[in-house]
Write a protein that holds these residues in place. Sequence first.
Motif, mmCIF file in Angstrom:
data_model
loop_
_atom_site.group_PDB
_atom_site.id
_atom_site.type_symbol
_atom_site.label_atom_id
_atom_site.label_comp_id
_atom_site.label_asym_id
_atom_site.label_seq_id
_atom_site.Cartn_x
_atom_site.Cartn_y
_atom_site.Cartn_z
ATOM 1 N N THR A 1 3.891 -105.358 -6.276
ATOM 2 C CA THR A 1 3.535 -103.719 -6.552
ATOM 3 C C THR A 1 4.965 -103.402 -7.505
ATOM 4 O O THR A 1 5.798 -102.954 -5.809
ATOM 5 N N PRO A 2 4.762 -102.008 -7.558
ATOM 6 C CA PRO A 2 5.983 -101.563 -7.891
ATOM 7 C C PRO A 2 6.523 -100.381 -7.013
ATOM 8 O O PRO A 2 7.923 -100.047 -6.966
ATOM 9 N N ASP A 3 6.252 -99.923 -6.305
ATOM 10 C CA ASP A 3 6.452 -99.147 -4.630
ATOM 11 C C ASP A 3 6.624 -100.415 -3.580
ATOM 12 O O ASP A 3 7.029 -99.259 -2.983
ATOM 13 N N ASN A 4 6.588 -101.427 -4.140
ATOM 14 C CA ASN A 4 6.723 -102.336 -2.562
ATOM 15 C C ASN A 4 8.591 -101.599 -2.458
ATOM 16 O O ASN A 4 9.262 -102.351 -3.348
ATOM 17 N N ALA A 5 9.091 -101.821 -1.387
ATOM 18 C CA ALA A 5 10.087 -101.982 -1.335
ATOM 19 C C ALA A 5 11.159 -103.266 -1.073
ATOM 20 O O ALA A 5 12.782 -102.964 -1.689
#
Length: 383
Positions: free
Chosen positions: A30-34
């Motif tokens: 996901t976009p917020d995955n580091a």
Amino acid sequence: MSQSEQRILDTHIHLWPSTATSSSDHGWMTPDNALAKRHGISDYLSITSPPPSGFIYVETDRYLPSASPSDIPTSFFSSTPTAEAKEAVKAKLSEWAKQPLEEIKFLRRIAEAQPDPGDGFSEAEAQKMKGCVIYGPLHLAPPVFTTYLELAEETAGPVLWSKVVGFRYLLQGKGEGVVASMLSENEDGWISNLAALRRGRDGKGWCFDVGVDVHRYGYSAMDAVGKLIRRVREVEESEGVGKGRGVRFVINHLAKHPLSVSSPTPSPHWLSALSALTPDPQLSIKLSGALNEFKDAPTPADLPTLLTALSPFLDHALACFPHRAMFGSDWPVCNVGGPSGEAGNWGLWRDLLGLWMQEKGLGERERESVWWRAGCEVYGVEI
């Protein structure tokens, strides 16, 4: 032996180029995955000091639109499917497994030392990849799985295909009881597909990397895998497969047992499950992945606390699999729960295993087994 002199085969790392950092490439990214950014060999080598002698790449759970490809023509399952039926199935597999095949194309560029922009490696750095464990849909019907292997080989080309040392189909995250049902209801298919791995690689055989997660999903999958392995051995014996010639299984990440600083005690279930597999010489385990498994507090950053929490698990793994327990970093996933930042987590895990072996009083040969010999033997590579 100093760190600069120590040979290391890192048996578990993941890589992806800058062109594969969205949820359409990896469903979990996901976009917020580091982890949603490039992780190439250059990035890996920048945080490994001194760098390892080589590594084994492990598939990264690329996106699939469904659990299985749909609309496989029934004519394909006849004893002699037509060439047209076979090509139709290949076309469906190419569409369904687009991302795993893109992963193979990326690995081919590494194997052939021909980087594209954004791949994150140089020609010289590409030589560090000693082997690959790629995605293998062993849950599919044997004729479909065999066709997938043909498609994967065509996509890989001869240089990469010679570096394919195993396959992985993740058995975690499927839901409670799903893996047990899948393995029992399609036991014959799994046994047939695993036999194909045993015969692969010009008779040297491919490994099957076992990914289960008892921390988040309980013991159902681990128990089902143990049952499947025992059944595979029964079939191999009935077919005259000699001892030590059966398919090789590699348990990833200590089966992801939950960890706790306050209660560093392995569960009896985990202890007995591993002990039951001890007599099988074709089973190995990776000492990896533990930085993500602390359940009741942040992962400790100091080695003494880590050692106290992990020693009972490492001790049991080594006792169950002497000379078959191997170092793996799980980079870059180790950065998700690791406490020392992207620049420090790989080194923290290496130092922790080094301290553990020192405290146990392991001899040089035993330490070398963990650092590189076991991995080289199991995967059939040289460093």
